[in-house]
Design a protein around this motif. Sequence first.
Motif, short mmCIF file in Angstrom:
data_model
loop_
_atom_site.label_atom_id
_atom_site.label_comp_id
_atom_site.label_asym_id
_atom_site.label_seq_id
_atom_site.Cartn_x
_atom_site.Cartn_y
_atom_site.Cartn_z
N ASN A 150 0.83 -1.21 0.00
CA ASN A 150 0.00 0.00 0.00
C ASN A 150 0.87 1.26 0.00
O ASN A 150 0.54 2.25 -0.66
CB ASN A 150 -0.94 0.00 1.21
CG ASN A 150 -2.05 -1.03 1.09
OD1 ASN A 150 -2.92 -0.92 0.24
ND2 ASN A 150 -2.00 -2.05 1.93
N HIS A 157 -4.89 -16.27 -1.36
CA HIS A 157 -5.89 -15.58 -0.54
C HIS A 157 -5.64 -14.08 -0.42
O HIS A 157 -6.50 -13.36 0.10
CB HIS A 157 -5.97 -16.22 0.85
CG HIS A 157 -4.73 -16.06 1.68
ND1 HIS A 157 -3.53 -16.62 1.33
CD2 HIS A 157 -4.51 -15.41 2.85
CE1 HIS A 157 -2.62 -16.32 2.24
NE2 HIS A 157 -3.19 -15.59 3.17
N LEU A 158 -4.49 -13.62 -0.89
CA LEU A 158 -4.16 -12.19 -0.81
C LEU A 158 -4.39 -11.45 -2.13
O LEU A 158 -4.21 -10.23 -2.20
CB LEU A 158 -2.70 -12.03 -0.37
CG LEU A 158 -2.33 -12.68 0.97
CD1 LEU A 158 -0.83 -12.52 1.24
CD2 LEU A 158 -3.14 -12.07 2.11
N LYS A 163 -7.15 -10.72 -4.05
CA LYS A 163 -8.26 -9.75 -4.20
C LYS A 163 -7.92 -8.40 -3.60
O LYS A 163 -8.09 -7.35 -4.25
CB LYS A 163 -9.53 -10.32 -3.56
CG LYS A 163 -10.77 -9.43 -3.79
CD LYS A 163 -10.99 -8.35 -2.74
CE LYS A 163 -11.46 -8.93 -1.42
NZ LYS A 163 -11.77 -7.85 -0.41
N ASP A 164 -7.42 -8.37 -2.37
CA ASP A 164 -7.12 -7.09 -1.71
C ASP A 164 -6.05 -6.32 -2.48
O ASP A 164 -6.13 -5.09 -2.63
CB ASP A 164 -6.65 -7.32 -0.27
CG ASP A 164 -7.80 -7.70 0.65
OD1 ASP A 164 -8.97 -7.58 0.23
OD2 ASP A 164 -7.52 -8.12 1.80
N ALA A 165 -5.04 -7.03 -2.99
CA ALA A 165 -3.97 -6.36 -3.73
C ALA A 165 -4.48 -5.81 -5.06
O ALA A 165 -4.11 -4.69 -5.47
CB ALA A 165 -2.81 -7.33 -3.97
N VAL A 171 -7.61 -4.88 -5.80
CA VAL A 171 -8.49 -3.73 -5.52
C VAL A 171 -7.66 -2.51 -5.14
O VAL A 171 -7.92 -1.39 -5.61
CB VAL A 171 -9.51 -4.08 -4.42
CG1 VAL A 171 -10.27 -2.84 -3.97
CG2 VAL A 171 -10.48 -5.15 -4.92
N ALA A 172 -6.65 -2.70 -4.30
CA ALA A 172 -5.80 -1.57 -3.89
C ALA A 172 -5.07 -0.99 -5.08
O ALA A 172 -4.99 0.25 -5.24
CB ALA A 172 -4.81 -2.03 -2.83
N ASN A 176 -7.54 0.91 -7.35
CA ASN A 176 -7.92 2.19 -6.74
C ASN A 176 -6.79 3.20 -6.79
O ASN A 176 -7.03 4.41 -6.74
CB ASN A 176 -8.36 1.97 -5.30
CG ASN A 176 -9.72 1.29 -5.20
OD1 ASN A 176 -10.50 1.31 -6.15
ND2 ASN A 176 -10.00 0.68 -4.06
N CYS A 195 -8.75 -14.76 -7.88
CA CYS A 195 -9.14 -14.62 -6.47
C CYS A 195 -9.81 -15.93 -6.06
O CYS A 195 -9.67 -16.92 -6.77
CB CYS A 195 -10.05 -13.41 -6.26
SG CYS A 195 -11.47 -13.35 -7.37
N GLU A 229 -15.40 -12.08 -4.06
CA GLU A 229 -14.12 -11.43 -4.34
C GLU A 229 -14.03 -11.05 -5.81
O GLU A 229 -13.53 -9.96 -6.15
CB GLU A 229 -12.95 -12.35 -3.97
CG GLU A 229 -12.74 -12.51 -2.48
CD GLU A 229 -11.46 -13.27 -2.15
OE1 GLU A 229 -11.12 -13.33 -0.95
OE2 GLU A 229 -10.80 -13.79 -3.07
#
Length: 334
Positions: A59, A77-78, A80-82, A84-85, A88, A100, A105
């Motif tokens: 981030n 498992h990591l 999706k968050d990466a 999306v970040a 964005n 994902c 997700e």
Amino acid sequence: MAIIKIGLIGCGGITAPHVKGYLRIPEQAKVTAVSDVVAANAEKRAQEVGGAEIYSDYNEMLAKADIDAVDICLPHHLHKDAIVAAANAKKHILCEKPLCLTVQEAEAVQQAVSANGVTLMCAHNQLTMPPVAKVKQMINEGVFGKVYEIRTTDSFFNSFDPKNIGWRGNRSMIGGGELIDTGYHPTYLLLYLASSEPVEVTAMLSKHRLEFMDGEDSAQVLVRFADGAVGNIVTSWAYVPAAITEKFSIVAEKGNAYSYGSDLFYKLQGGEPKKIELSGVDTFAEEIKDFVTCLQEGRRPVNTEAEGINVLKVILGAYKSVEEKRTISLSDLV
């Protein structure tokens, strides 16, 4: 054409062939930043690319580094968050498989990519194999007519044991077992050759040898496509397959084709068997080059999040099929 500046998110083992790919195209891309919670991994990759900014938190890298795109090489498992970040942060994205782990997700990924107008390419390296590209061209040109059946395989004897399997032995982290890991390759290959939407899935999972795993070590999956074609996926970490096991094969209205991963063999109705000799390639390097070229040319990747979500749904449908002992309609997945 401007050089694309890349930030690596995750610097573990799978990052090595990615780095090699970027180093082969210095006139097109440069890794300028790396991030990993393990400092030694980040330092190693930074050194390999000839120097790059090092971050322990991706981030922070997204906020501060001078990068145009990211290459996500994290545990499943990591992802999706990466994604999306990064979306964005308005960075383009190359993501290792799987995209994902759940439909929810996938929806978050699709929304973030669409809302921010970035390009996401799924790292489906086996699509760059020359026999795959050639048979796809022939299918598109109508050489084989309507495709009836497709089979794709990816099996090998995996030396995993409880001491070295790491996060892949944990179902919550890997998302299942072998099918969503190595089995992801023959799944995206099947969908690519089918050129039709997958609609139904039936599966059988096995634990032939790697008993210590949470998930399966082998899988067989049947897929029905919207145009009536049927696909068969065979994949395993448990064994070396028989020598005659093809990488892919198609049976169609006007003939058939198959490959063991190098040359392409085909036969049309009434004709003689033919062989097209093809040179091997570094599939990861080709994948990296295609991603960078897509960004430079503003071209859509062959497999975006849309294709990645279809691949994921086939695998999730397979797991649900085994759990509920029935054929699963992919339109019902939630």
